[in-house]
Design a protein around this motif. Structure first.
Motif, PDB file in Angstrom:
ATOM      1  N   GLN A  22       6.551  -7.326   5.197  1.00 38.92           N
ATOM      2  CA  GLN A  22       6.252  -5.959   6.537  1.00 38.92           C
ATOM      3  C   GLN A  22       6.059  -5.092   5.460  1.00 38.92           C
ATOM      4  O   GLN A  22       5.072  -4.046   5.690  1.00 38.92           O
ATOM      5  CB  GLN A  22       7.359  -5.957   7.401  1.00 38.92           C
ATOM      6  CG  GLN A  22       8.112  -6.596   7.924  1.00 38.92           C
ATOM      7  CD  GLN A  22       9.966  -6.785   8.721  1.00 38.92           C
ATOM      8  OE1 GLN A  22      10.107  -5.674   8.465  1.00 38.92           O
ATOM      9  NE2 GLN A  22       9.128  -7.862  10.049  1.00 38.92           N
ATOM     10  N   CYS A  23       6.819  -5.365   3.759  1.00 31.05           N
ATOM     11  CA  CYS A  23       6.436  -4.200   2.959  1.00 31.05           C
ATOM     12  C   CYS A  23       5.042  -3.925   2.882  1.00 31.05           C
ATOM     13  O   CYS A  23       4.297  -3.238   2.474  1.00 31.05           O
ATOM     14  CB  CYS A  23       7.717  -4.290   1.887  1.00 31.05           C
ATOM     15  SG  CYS A  23       9.230  -3.268   2.070  1.00 31.05           S
ATOM     16  N   CYS A  24       4.643  -5.413   2.595  1.00 29.59           N
ATOM     17  CA  CYS A  24       3.230  -5.434   2.044  1.00 29.59           C
ATOM     18  C   CYS A  24       1.871  -5.310   3.423  1.00 29.59           C
ATOM     19  O   CYS A  24       1.070  -4.688   2.642  1.00 29.59           O
ATOM     20  CB  CYS A  24       3.010  -6.709   1.237  1.00 29.59           C
ATOM     21  SG  CYS A  24       3.811  -7.746  -0.553  1.00 29.59           S
TER      22      CYS A  24
END
Length: 121
Positions: A85-87
């Motif tokens: 999700q961060c990427c």
């Protein structure tokens, strides 16, 4: 006239004898926590509907119990899902920044070409 309802929402009443009647709805809810504990609770929502009242004062009490039940389960995401999700967020930011940069670059090039030809203005 204008009426102020829950959460400061402004609404307009139609005829003078028309009054908003709040209709509370009770929704049974179960919360399941990570440690396995369960909590039975109720969530309340309020909807307004217009009622026409006559000349005699009336008091109306009504509520509605929802036929649905909410079942809220607390869960944790894995480290891999969090990193994915961060990427995705970082990639989206770079994509939008690249699109804005390209738009600004091509726009300035087009404007410079028009100025060279003498059509800018």
């Amino acid at each position: 006239g204008a009426l102020w309802g829950p959460a400061g929402l402004r609404r307009h009443s139609s005829p003078p004898r028309s009054r908003p009647l709040p209709l509370p709805q009770v929704v049974p809810t179960t919360y399941v926590f990570l440690d396995g504990d369960e909590l039975d609770s109720y969530v309340y929502t309020v909807n307004n509907r217009e009622t026409m009242r006559g000349h005699t004062p009336t008091v109306v009490f009504s509520y509605d119990v929802s036929p649905l039940r909410l079942h809220v389960v607390e869960s944790r995401t894995s480290l891999a899902a969090f990193l994915t999700q961060c990427c995705a967020i970082i990639g989206g930011v770079f994509t939008v920044a690249g699109m804005l940069d390209g738009l600004a670059h091509h726009g300035s090039d087009l404007l410079a070409r028009k100025m060279r030809i003498g059509k800018g203005g």
